[in-house]
Design a protein around this motif. Structure first.
Motif, short mmCIF file in Angstrom:
data_model
loop_
_atom_site.label_atom_id
_atom_site.label_comp_id
_atom_site.label_asym_id
_atom_site.label_seq_id
_atom_site.Cartn_x
_atom_site.Cartn_y
_atom_site.Cartn_z
N ALA B 358 -8.34 3.83 -38.08
CA ALA B 358 -9.44 3.59 -37.04
C ALA B 358 -9.41 5.06 -36.13
N ILE B 359 -8.58 5.70 -35.93
CA ILE B 359 -8.36 6.83 -35.16
C ILE B 359 -9.20 7.97 -36.08
N VAL B 360 -9.11 7.88 -37.22
CA VAL B 360 -10.00 8.80 -38.15
C VAL B 360 -11.36 8.61 -37.69
N GLU B 361 -11.82 7.45 -37.65
CA GLU B 361 -13.29 6.81 -37.65
C GLU B 361 -13.66 7.16 -35.98
N ALA B 362 -12.64 7.17 -35.20
CA ALA B 362 -12.86 7.20 -33.66
C ALA B 362 -13.29 8.81 -33.19
N GLU B 363 -12.40 9.47 -33.91
CA GLU B 363 -12.56 11.00 -33.51
C GLU B 363 -13.95 11.57 -34.11
N LYS B 364 -14.57 10.83 -35.03
CA LYS B 364 -15.78 11.20 -35.33
C LYS B 364 -16.87 11.14 -34.65
N LEU B 380 -5.91 2.93 -29.27
CA LEU B 380 -5.71 3.52 -30.45
C LEU B 380 -4.48 4.08 -30.68
N TYR B 381 -4.41 5.13 -29.76
CA TYR B 381 -3.16 6.08 -29.98
C TYR B 381 -1.90 5.27 -29.34
N SER B 382 -2.11 4.39 -28.56
CA SER B 382 -1.01 3.51 -27.87
C SER B 382 0.10 2.89 -29.15
N GLY B 383 1.29 3.84 -29.14
CA GLY B 383 2.20 2.94 -30.27
C GLY B 383 2.15 4.10 -31.57
N VAL B 384 1.02 4.82 -31.54
CA VAL B 384 1.11 5.75 -32.54
C VAL B 384 1.56 7.17 -32.01
N ASN B 385 0.89 7.66 -31.07
CA ASN B 385 1.06 8.67 -30.43
C ASN B 385 0.96 8.73 -29.06
N ASN B 386 2.13 8.22 -28.28
CA ASN B 386 1.93 7.76 -26.65
C ASN B 386 1.41 8.96 -25.94
N GLU B 387 1.97 10.22 -26.13
CA GLU B 387 1.47 11.27 -25.19
C GLU B 387 -0.13 11.32 -25.19
N LYS B 388 -0.74 11.15 -26.44
CA LYS B 388 -2.26 11.53 -26.64
C LYS B 388 -2.66 10.32 -26.18
N PHE B 393 -6.45 7.80 -21.82
CA PHE B 393 -6.40 6.79 -20.60
C PHE B 393 -6.49 7.78 -19.28
N LYS B 394 -5.98 8.95 -19.07
CA LYS B 394 -6.23 9.73 -17.77
C LYS B 394 -7.64 10.42 -17.91
N LYS B 395 -8.27 10.58 -18.82
CA LYS B 395 -9.71 11.10 -19.06
C LYS B 395 -10.48 9.75 -18.47
N ALA B 396 -10.08 8.58 -19.37
CA ALA B 396 -11.08 7.38 -18.96
C ALA B 396 -10.85 6.97 -17.26
N LEU B 397 -9.70 7.34 -16.93
CA LEU B 397 -9.58 7.14 -15.59
C LEU B 397 -10.53 7.86 -14.63
N LYS B 412 -1.86 0.70 -17.62
CA LYS B 412 -1.58 0.83 -19.11
C LYS B 412 -0.67 2.51 -19.20
N ILE B 413 -1.33 3.14 -18.34
CA ILE B 413 -0.44 4.50 -18.03
C ILE B 413 0.83 4.24 -17.81
N GLY B 414 1.06 3.77 -16.81
CA GLY B 414 2.53 3.24 -16.29
C GLY B 414 3.42 2.88 -17.43
N LYS B 415 2.93 2.00 -18.26
CA LYS B 415 3.81 1.43 -19.14
C LYS B 415 4.12 2.37 -20.19
N LEU B 416 3.09 3.14 -20.61
CA LEU B 416 3.24 4.22 -21.61
C LEU B 416 4.42 5.15 -21.26
N GLU B 417 4.14 5.51 -20.09
CA GLU B 417 5.03 6.75 -19.42
C GLU B 417 6.41 6.20 -19.67
N THR B 418 6.82 5.03 -19.69
CA THR B 418 8.27 4.60 -19.43
C THR B 418 8.73 4.71 -20.98
N ARG B 419 7.78 4.65 -21.98
CA ARG B 419 8.36 4.53 -23.20
C ARG B 419 8.45 5.83 -23.97
N ILE B 420 8.01 7.07 -23.19
CA ILE B 420 8.17 8.40 -23.84
C ILE B 420 9.51 8.90 -23.50
#
Lengths: 114, 420
Positions: B358-364, B380-388, B393-397, B412-420
């Motif tokens: 889906a990421i490939v499709e989304a990037e297009k 889509l990137y959550s759990g695949v590449n958390n930094e991305k 999410f920050k751009k969405a913000l 969502k950002i808070g939750k991901l930051e604890t996982r990096i």
């Protein structure tokens, strides 16, 4: 953005008889590919599939039943896409399900303004 | 089975309710009789009738049959108007007398058949392709639904002056285009019906997706667009499969109306909704119209959207559901592009085929300025590449305009930051 036509060619013999399940799987793959182009807002026309039967008209009102299904590169159908350049249009053809077989092709042509 | 907000009515609610339901009927009949250029006369007579009702009923109480009372008063006012207004009398009354058999009295036909016919014909006049869709919706709310100016202003999150101006311009346009109130001929009915359906669809969406916190009003907009669509199914000439498909779509969507907002009026996302609040009656109604819509060969975008809405009435998370939704979006997009459909297709793609594909499709898609696009990429990137994921999410913000959305993104950002 310019319009480019994709002409799909293949040998009808290679397509063979498909079961309903195979037909459904084919349609799904096809719609995934078309849907992907459409989701990029680059589909200009969903085009048409061509019926294998047809007629050929030549000079002097000579009309023959086209032996379309016997030639190797039969025209199966077309769609029209939008792209800035022909290279970009060619890139959109990537993943076209017809290209999974040998001796098939997608011919990409730009429309000339008449 | 209707999507009616209030089945039992107190006396004090009766007058506003009657106002809305009867006013639009009287207006439609009179307007049909006088011609669209005299739309204001028709509106004035209808509202004068209600002014008289409010005054008199306040003192003497309700008459035995309020509707019949209103019709009698409206008829008398219309006849008086014809007698009083010399210019109007000459131009219109002369024509009307010419057309009617009776020599003196002008017949004002408030039978239910004529009311329905006049309303349907008004629908076609108002949804004329020459009128902008914004103006069509305003006119539809005012003339076909009997909404007050203030209610329309609330629905559009603007003020009364703006709505008055908009309606004034729209009526000018109706006059300038010399649009007649009649049923379109057999050769154009399908294309004219298409623009009626577009307006009803937009009217429904206005109610369903409106940011107005006025929940009753939002629900009324949905109920009204369903009522008008339902009217089309009851007429032989307009009862097409597309009309049934649109009504199915509206029914499926409306079934989630009460589950979509919490007590504070904040939006609850689909995944978090309490499905016991989904309205089973409306889901069944949707299935009924969906079956009727499937009888012909034609496949409109309403068929596809109704199909998508149907799958959303099933809360399971199986592959079959998301594969079906994906295919419906593929078809829908090949008929007509919209950014929302492109984003939803990609979401369905991820549910059916997994995040990596889906990421490939989304990037297009390159809808970089869309808040929802950035949020989708974050998801889509959550759990695949958390930094991305965090970056998106920050751009969405930054792009988001609503407080509730921002709160959700920050969590969502808070939750991901604890996982990096």
């Amino acid at each position: 953005m310019k319009d480019f036509i994709f002409l799909f060619r293949a040998d009808y013999k290679d397509l063979g008889q498909a079961s309903p399940e195979q037909m459904q799987a084919r349609t799904q793959k096809w719609m995934d590919w078309v849907g992907s182009i459409a989701a990029q807002n680059k589909l200009s026309s969903r085009g048409n599939r061509l019926n294998p039967a047809g007629k050929v008209v030549k000079k002097g009102n000579v009309v023959t039943d086209g032996p379309f299904t016997e030639i190797k590169e039969s025209l199966l159908g077309y769609i029209v896409v939008k792209a800035e350049t022909i290279d970009e249009a060619v890139k959109l053809s990537e993943g076209c399900p017809i290209l999974a077989s040998d001796d098939t092709s997608v011919e990409v042509r730009e429309f000339d303004v008449i | 089975m209707r999507f009616a907000p209030t089945p039992f009515m107190e006396d004090q609610q009766l007058i506003p309710h009657l106002f809305r339901t009867e006013c639009r009927k009287i207006t439609a009949v009179l307007c049909k009789l006088f011609g669209i250029e005299h739309i204001e006369v028709a509106e004035d007579i209808a509202s004068d009738t209600f002014l008289a009702a409010t005054e008199l009923w306040g003192i003497k109480g309700l008459p035995e049959n309020p509707v019949a009372w209103l019709y009698t008063v409206a008829k008398n006012k219309a006849k008086n108007h014809l007698k009083r207004d010399a210019i109007f009398n000459e131009k219109i009354a002369a024509q009307l007398k010419h057309c009617s058999n009776s020599s003196e009295e002008i017949e004002i036909d408030l039978s239910s058949q004529n009311i329905t016919d006049s309303q349907l014909q008004m629908m076609f006049a108002i949804c004329h392709p020459a009128i902008s869709s914004e103006a069509q919706i305003g006119l539809a709310l005012r003339i076909l639904c009997g909404f007050g100016i203030e209610e329309i202003a609330d629905a559009f999150l603007t003020n009364k002056e703006n709505i008055n101006k908009r309606l004034f311009r729209a009526k000018e346009k109706l006059r300038a285009e010399n649009i007649t109130i009649e049923f379109p001929g057999a050769d154009e009915i399908n294309s004219r019906l298409e623009s009626v359906l577009t307006t009803l669809y937009l009217l429904f969406n206005e109610g369903y997706y409106s940011l107005s916190h006025h929940a009753v009003l939002r629900k009324d907009l949905c109920a009204e667009s369903m009522r008008l669509t339902h009217m089309l199914t009851e007429n032989e000439q307009t009862n097409t499969t597309s009309v049934n498909a649109l009504l199915a779509l509206m029914s499926f969507q409306a079934s989630r109306f009460d589950a979509r907002f919490d007590l504070q009026g904040e939006m609850i996302l689909y995944d978090d909704q309490d499905e016991s609040l989904w309205n089973a009656e409306l889901i069944a109604q949707g299935e009924h119209y969906m079956n009727l819509a499937s009888t012909g060969d034609s496949l409109s975008k309403y068929h596809l959207e109704a199909g998508i809405a149907f799958w959303h009435t099933l809360k399971t998370d199986c592959i079959e559901k998301w594969e079906s939704i994906l295919q419906l979006y593929n078809h829908l997009l090949s008929l007509e592009y919209s950014p929302a459909a492109a984003l939803n297709r990609t979401y369905a793609f991820s549910k059916a085929r997994g995040k990596k594909e889906a990421i490939v499709e989304a990037e297009k898609l390159e809808l970089n300025d869309h808040y929802l696009y950035q949020a989708l990429l974050g998801e889509l990137y959550s759990g695949v590449n958390n930094e991305k994921a965090i970056r998106h999410f920050k751009k969405a913000l930054i792009l988001s305009k609503s407080g509730a959305e921002r709160a959700l993104l920050e969590r969502k950002i808070g939750k991901l930051e604890t996982r990096i």
